[in-house]
Design an enzyme around this catalytic site. Structure first.
Site: not given
Length: 409
Positions: A259, A354, A382
């Site tokens: 991330s 995302d 995501h």
């Protein structure tokens, strides 16, 4: 029609927004039942009564003390049971209970812990410290164990801190005569060192070691959050430590950024390209996620809570407004020219839909620097979970152990 690839979703307020009740009923209850992000390694039975109380008490702001305190009685009970299990000679049960308690603490301190302790985030910091303590009690009962190693920041400058805390897990068979590949995990905005158990299990099962380190502006990272180059200094110090471990094969080191950590996996693929065999940028931002147009809508998307305030502090800004206005020019890997350098092998992974960082942040990189590899999952959000995980491991196997017998995920 939106110009962003996520289309009309860009202007959509997602249904979990607005209250803990909406978040629990439309999103997090399912995640808790399935033990998926951010409830991975957790147990639904621990969380259901907590969220019932949060809803009954109308506690909707995760940044308040009241939110965090609601989780603590469950933690106290799990810790007590774990201590008793150890006393009665049941280490496996104790490890399981300590693990569950640490996951409850993860959600209690969610979504963000700053490296700087202030009165307004003191309870999050204290909760994170307790999470680390209970997590290491669990991990000390595993085979092989996870241990904390605190190394000197040998390349610190300006406002960097003096030491870097790491979690290290090494296969039992690793030695100076049998050095093993290493995966350097770069954590995210809300997931830190104690939040990667399953990844370490998968890595160890492949005969590799892992070193876990937090990214600038989060948790225990000493890197100056306001300095774009502080991450480079941190990784240099970490890789120096790794090179001093005879059981690590430094010709087979891969980074894996998760991330927000994906941003740093891209950067390191360029700045530390000679020291890395490869780098996985998983759900990464690079440029467009700092665009004021994107930032104006991102809080409406899939992230559970407001994210721009956390990002602002993570990148060293004193106000969210200043972050939105100025961060792209200062931190973008495109604007700063970082990605125009050559890179080691670099795999970009994400979901096309995302809503945290746009898929455009992966696509733009193919027009800069060296060749890239990518896999993007239609209809997924995501990180591209769950489909992206098998791709991650297979790619790492090809980079680190091309002759390895295939391991099922």
């Amino acid at each position: 029609m939106s110009k962003w690839m996520m289309g009309d979703r860009f202007d959509t307020v997602y249904p979990h927004k607005g209250s803990i009740k909406a978040l629990w009923e439309t999103k997090w209850k399912f995640c808790s039942q399935k033990s998926i992000y951010p409830f991975h390694d957790g147990s639904f039975e621990d969380f259901e009564p907590i969220f019932e109380k949060l809803i009954a008490d109308n506690i909707n702001d995760p940044f308040t003390d009241a939110y965090t305190k609601t989780f603590l009685p469950i933690v106290d009970n799990l810790e007590k049971q774990a201590t008793q299990a150890l006393e009665y000679g049941h280490p496996d049960r104790a490890a399981d209970l300590y693990r569950r308690a640490s996951v409850v603490l993860r959600i209690a301190r969610f979504p963000y812990v700053s490296p700087t302790t202030r009165p307004d985030n003191a309870i999050k910091r204290a909760t994170f410290d307790r999470q680390k303590d209970l997590y290491l009690k669990a991990a000390s009962l595993w085979n092989p164990i996870i241990k904390e190693v605190i190394i000197p920041h040998t390349h610190r400058a300006a406002n960097d801190g003096p030491s870097i805390p790491l979690y290290v897990r090494v296969p039992n068979e690793a030695s100076a005569s049998n050095p093993v590949p290493v995966v350097l995990l770069m954590t995210g905005l809300d997931g830190y060192r104690p939040d990667n158990s399953q990844r370490t299990h998968e890595i160890i099962n492949r005969g590799w070691a892992t070193v876990i380190c937090e990214i600038p502006g989060t948790a225990d990272s000493p890197a100056d959050p306001a300095d774009p180059e502080s991450a480079d200094r941190q990784w240099t110090a970490v890789l120096k430590y790794m090179a001093q471990q005879p059981e690590f094969d430094m010709s087979r080191v891969a980074a894996w950024g998760l991330s927000a950590g994906g941003f740093y996996a891209i950067r390191a693929a360029c700045t530390h390209r000679t020291q890395l065999a490869g780098s996985v940028a998983h759900g990464p931002g690079s440029h467009h996620f700092l665009n004021p147009e994107w930032l104006a809508k991102v809080n409406d998307h899939e992230y559970p809570f407001t994210i721009t305030d956390c990002w602002a502090e993570k990148y060293g800004y004193s106000s969210t407004e200043d972050f939105i206005k100025n961060s792209q020019k200062k931190f973008s890997l495109v604007e700063t020219g970082v990605v125009d350098q050559p890179n080691c092998r670099l795999l970009l992974l994400n979901g096309v839909n995302d809503g945290v960082v746009p898929i455009e942040d992966c696509l733009v990189l193919f027009n800069h620097g060296g060749a890239k590899e990518g896999r993007f999952f239609e209809g997924m959000v995501h990180m591209g979970y769950p489909n992206s995980l098998p791709v991650s491991y297979k790619w790492l196997e090809d980079v680190l152990s091309p002759n390895i017998t295939e391991v099922k995920n």
